[in-house]
Design a protein around this motif. Structure first.
Motif, PDB file in Angstrom:
ATOM      1  N   THR A 188      35.470-101.718  30.848  1.00 42.08           N
ATOM      2  CA  THR A 188      35.365-100.730  29.765  1.00 42.08           C
ATOM      3  C   THR A 188      35.984-101.285  28.472  1.00 42.08           C
ATOM      4  N   THR A 191      32.345-104.335  25.176  1.00 44.62           N
ATOM      5  CA  THR A 191      31.022-104.546  25.762  1.00 44.62           C
ATOM      6  C   THR A 191      30.675-103.425  26.737  1.00 44.62           C
ATOM      7  N   ARG A 211      39.299-100.291  35.039  1.00 47.37           N
ATOM      8  CA  ARG A 211      40.633-100.744  35.451  1.00 47.37           C
ATOM      9  C   ARG A 211      41.687-100.174  34.498  1.00 47.37           C
ATOM     10  N   THR A 212      41.404-100.257  33.189  1.00 51.34           N
ATOM     11  CA  THR A 212      42.374 -99.741  32.208  1.00 51.34           C
ATOM     12  C   THR A 212      41.642 -98.826  31.229  1.00 51.34           C
ATOM     13  N   TRP A 498      42.693-109.861  26.911  1.00 54.07           N
ATOM     14  CA  TRP A 498      42.245-111.249  26.696  1.00 54.07           C
ATOM     15  C   TRP A 498      43.033-111.901  25.573  1.00 54.07           C
TER      16      TRP A 498
HETATM   17  O1  N01 Z   1      35.676-108.007  27.325  1.00 56.23           O
HETATM   18  P1  N01 Z   1      37.129-107.326  27.502  1.00 56.23           P
HETATM   19  P2  N01 Z   1      34.469-107.471  26.429  1.00 56.23           P
HETATM   20  N1  N01 Z   1      38.546-105.814  37.822  1.00 56.23           N
HETATM   21  O2  N01 Z   1      37.987-108.391  28.083  1.00 56.23           O
HETATM   22  C1  N01 Z   1      37.687-105.267  32.849  1.00 56.23           C
HETATM   23  C2  N01 Z   1      34.231-108.780  21.272  1.00 56.23           C
HETATM   24  N2  N01 Z   1      33.135-107.808  21.275  1.00 56.23           N
HETATM   25  O3  N01 Z   1      33.291-108.333  26.740  1.00 56.23           O
HETATM   26  O4  N01 Z   1      41.272-103.718  30.412  1.00 56.23           O
HETATM   27  C3  N01 Z   1      38.179-104.738  37.116  1.00 56.23           C
HETATM   28  O5  N01 Z   1      37.554-106.668  26.269  1.00 56.23           O
HETATM   29  C4  N01 Z   1      38.803-105.172  31.850  1.00 56.23           C
HETATM   30  O6  N01 Z   1      39.837-104.358  32.331  1.00 56.23           O
HETATM   31  P3  N01 Z   1      41.319-104.475  31.712  1.00 56.23           P
HETATM   32  C5  N01 Z   1      35.553-108.054  21.001  1.00 56.23           C
HETATM   33  O7  N01 Z   1      36.435-108.911  20.333  1.00 56.23           O
HETATM   34  C6  N01 Z   1      32.832-107.182  20.118  1.00 56.23           C
HETATM   35  O8  N01 Z   1      34.297-106.025  26.551  1.00 56.23           O
HETATM   36  O9  N01 Z   1      41.550-105.957  31.483  1.00 56.23           O
HETATM   37  N3  N01 Z   1      37.970-104.733  35.799  1.00 56.23           N
HETATM   38  C7  N01 Z   1      38.069-104.590  30.659  1.00 56.23           C
HETATM   39  O10 N01 Z   1      37.881-103.226  30.786  1.00 56.23           O
HETATM   40  C8  N01 Z   1      36.017-107.772  22.404  1.00 56.23           C
HETATM   41  O11 N01 Z   1      37.384-107.496  22.512  1.00 56.23           O
HETATM   42  C9  N01 Z   1      31.843-106.238  20.083  1.00 56.23           C
HETATM   43  O12 N01 Z   1      42.194-103.907  32.730  1.00 56.23           O
HETATM   44  C10 N01 Z   1      38.136-105.892  35.165  1.00 56.23           C
HETATM   45  C11 N01 Z   1      36.701-105.293  30.763  1.00 56.23           C
HETATM   46  O13 N01 Z   1      36.556-105.697  32.114  1.00 56.23           O
HETATM   47  C12 N01 Z   1      35.616-109.052  23.090  1.00 56.23           C
HETATM   48  O14 N01 Z   1      34.344-109.359  22.540  1.00 56.23           O
HETATM   49  C13 N01 Z   1      31.132-105.928  21.230  1.00 56.23           C
HETATM   50  C14 N01 Z   1      38.503-107.074  35.844  1.00 56.23           C
HETATM   51  C15 N01 Z   1      36.614-106.519  29.897  1.00 56.23           C
HETATM   52  O15 N01 Z   1      36.857-106.188  28.572  1.00 56.23           O
HETATM   53  C16 N01 Z   1      35.529-108.969  24.593  1.00 56.23           C
HETATM   54  O16 N01 Z   1      34.920-107.756  24.954  1.00 56.23           O
HETATM   55  C17 N01 Z   1      31.447-106.588  22.400  1.00 56.23           C
HETATM   56  C18 N01 Z   1      38.718-107.002  37.225  1.00 56.23           C
HETATM   57  N4  N01 Z   1      39.116-108.064  37.931  1.00 56.23           N
HETATM   58  C19 N01 Z   1      32.449-107.527  22.419  1.00 56.23           C
HETATM   59  N5  N01 Z   1      38.589-108.077  34.953  1.00 56.23           N
HETATM   60  C20 N01 Z   1      31.577-105.526  18.829  1.00 56.23           C
HETATM   61  O17 N01 Z   1      31.623-106.074  17.761  1.00 56.23           O
HETATM   62  C21 N01 Z   1      38.279-107.539  33.766  1.00 56.23           C
HETATM   63  N6  N01 Z   1      38.011-106.218  33.902  1.00 56.23           N
HETATM   64  C22 N01 Z   1      31.328-104.101  18.933  1.00 56.23           C
END
Ligand code: N01
Length: 537
Positions: A188, A191, A211-212, A498
């Motif tokens: 969540t 992305t 997860r969070t 991250w």
């Molecule tokens: O990745 P993230 P993202 N078991 O690492 C969960 C840019 N971006 O691809 O919060 C279960 O933020 C993890 O949980 P937690 C932007 O800079 C920009 O979404 O670590 N869950 C989290 O909820 C962004 O910050 C745009 O506890 C697990 C999710 O997966 C960056 O890219 C759009 C897990 C990962 O969230 C990355 O975004 C998209 C596990 N073992 C991205 N491991 C825009 O401009 C991870 N998770 C709008």
């Protein structure tokens, strides 16, 4: 003996940074070849083609600002551009800058070795191609899942699942249709939230595996009309100045009250936050007062307000409760979206709290947690990236004496750079946009600042007939200590994400980017311009 093509510079990746570097070097008369693993330009915007992918930086500033002609030749359709539109923009830029010929597509880097005898980098690609260059400029970004495996939770028996599963960073729209399907979304972050909102519109059912919990800043996404676009174009003359003068490179988000949140009464704050929430202008909320990112108590006032909005929006109190974050706002990368919490009021959306009921395994039919089996047709991994370390490890970059960069970094326990842009013992190696680049800043700003910095550095030493440049050990130490100190003081060190490696189990917890704001970063860059930090020969 086969002839190995040699260039002045080889750039890896044709996203925002790679395109800019290619342009600068080719315009400066250098022979430059850019290798891109994908079949198109776009970088992260090419690979992350998941449903709902959209940028949360206003298009006005999510544009190159170095060329008036380029800026004024493009019309954005909305305030926050969609993935497809950013792809169109980058294709436009490459054509307009006349650099498409420099880019070689469908060619992924495998490794790169510095040859100390001829002082050239040898870059190897997965298709067997090998080239040489004086300067080696990876522009592959930190959040990269192409030069490494995407990050996924390790779920036992995933191979048994009979449905489809995809990671958002390697999404292929041709293969996945969510309509009428039972979809599980793991993650969540920015992305996951965008994906969930879209999936909830057409899937039979969406199971959100969280997860969070996250704070989500509300946003509207107005279309840009021709008058607004004209105004943007007319304001070009001051654009660069405004971007460079803003702490996050997004001047449309000024600090609205230039005093502490604690100086207002609770009622005044409540009214102000309500007004901003209603206006739904994305990141603007974190600039409501001047100390929301500096003072925990002030931050907590906004955190409490945002939590109250979740409780107000989500009708089922139990679900609402599971969605409440407890850490500081923007300590994790803030999320900007429209209608996320509302999806949990739909009959076709349910929430699983992985902290309470973790995964047990995958079955033929879906995912099993300690509570139950969730039957699914599609599993979407929106689970993020092994930021910084992953792409560096799997790019196999060897400097002097054949030392691998990730070994020098002790697998992440001892990351060192100078300005995020060069490394002792790695001559003429000038990555742009990866580890130790600013966090929490519109990435286009630092990309342009550092692209120009890299170009000027090359130009300066080339003019003096210098063959090899690298930062001194001392410069690397000083910068790295500065990055680590600021990182430790910042909110970014207060919760796993991250930003600090805490998103991945077992990964050393180290700040992976520069936690100072864009102005502090530029000060550091200014100080480096005497090039005293470099050893050269
Ligand atoms: O990745 P993230 P993202 N078991 O690492 C969960 C840019 N971006 O691809 O919060 C279960 O933020 C993890 O949980 P937690 C932007 O800079 C920009 O979404 O670590 N869950 C989290 O909820 C962004 O910050 C745009 O506890 C697990 C999710 O997966 C960056 O890219 C759009 C897990 C990962 O969230 C990355 O975004 C998209 C596990 N073992 C991205 N491991 C825009 O401009 C991870 N998770 C709008």
């Amino acid at each position: 003996m086969t002839h190995v093509q040699e260039y002045d510079a080889v750039v890896i990746g044709a996203g925002f940074a790679g395109i800019y570097m290619t342009h600068l070097l080719s315009e400066g008369g250098y022979s430059v070849r850019t290798y891109e693993a994908g079949e198109s330009v776009g970088g992260t915007w090419y690979w992350n083609r998941y449903p709902g992918a959209r940028c949360d930086t206003p298009s006005e500033f999510y544009s190159y600002t170095f060329s008036e002609e380029l800026y004024k030749g493009w019309t954005w359709s909305s305030f926050y551009p969609k993935q497809e539109e950013i792809m169109d923009y980058l294709n436009y830029a490459v054509n307009k800058l006349n650099i498409r010929e420099n880019i070689h597509f469908n060619t992924a880097m495998k490794s790169a070795d510095y040859n100390e005898e001829n002082k050239r980098w040898e870059i190897h690609f997965t298709d067997g191609l090998k080239v040489q260059a004086k300067y080696f400029i990876p522009a592959i970004g930190g959040l990269n899942a192409i030069h490494t495996e995407p990050h996924r939770p390790k779920i036992k028996g995933l191979e048994n699942f009979k449905g489809v599963y995809q990671h958002t960073s390697r999404w292929s729209p041709e293969e996945v249709n969510l309509k009428g399907k039972r979809v599980g979304v793991i993650g969540t972050g920015s992305t996951g939230v965008q994906t969930i909102i879209e999936a909830a519109k057409e899937a039979e059912h969406v199971t959100v595996f969280q997860r969070t919990p996250q704070y989500v800043l509300p946003v509207k996404n107005p279309k840009l009309n021709s008058e607004q676009m004209k105004e943007m174009h007319d304001n070009f003359h001051s654009l660069d100045r405004r971007v460079l003068a803003h702490p996050t490179g997004m001047p449309s988000f000024p600090v609205l009250r230039n005093y502490s949140a604690l100086e207002n009464t609770p009622k005044e704050r409540q009214q102000f936050y309500e007004q901003l929430y209603e206006e739904a202008n994305g990141f603007q909320m974190i600039f409501a007062y001047n100390d929301l990112m500096l003072n925990e108590e002030s931050n907590e006032t906004l955190a409490e307000f945002l939590r109250s909005k979740i409780k107000e929006t989500v009708k089922d109190p139990e679900t609402a409760n599971e969605l409440l974050p407890t850490y500081l706002v923007a300590a994790k990368r803030p999320i900007v979206a429209k209608g996320y919490f509302e999806t949990f009021n739909q009959n076709n959306v349910s929430l699983v709290n992985l902290r309470k009921t973790p995964f047990v395994d995958a079955t033929e039919k879906g995912l099993r947690t300690t509570e139950t089996e969730h039957e699914l047709d599609i599993i979407i991994f929106a689970s993020g990236f092994d930021v910084g370390m992953g792409p560096i490890r799997d790019s196999n970059i060897r400097g002097r004496g054949g030392v691998l960069l990730h070994k020098k970094w002790e697998e992440g326990a001892n990351i060192k750079t100078y300005l995020g842009a060069c490394h002792n013992e790695f001559p003429n190696f000038l990555p742009i946009g990866g580890t130790h680049y600013p966090l929490g800043v519109n990435v286009i700003g630092p990309t342009q600042v550092m692209g120009k910095w890299i170009y000027d550095l090359i130009n300066h030493f080339d003019k003096h007939g210098i063959e090899e440049i690298e930062p001194t050990l001392e410069a690397e130490e000083t910068w790295t200590n500065h990055v680590n100190e600021i990182g430790e003081m910042s909110f970014y060190s207060t919760v796993d994400s991250w930003f600090n490696g805490g998103n991945i189990e077992g990964k050393p917890r180290r700040i992976l980017g520069y936690a100072g704001d864009f102005l502090m970063y530029q000060e550091q860059i200014e100080k480096s311009l005497d090039y005293k930090a470099f050893i050269h020969s």
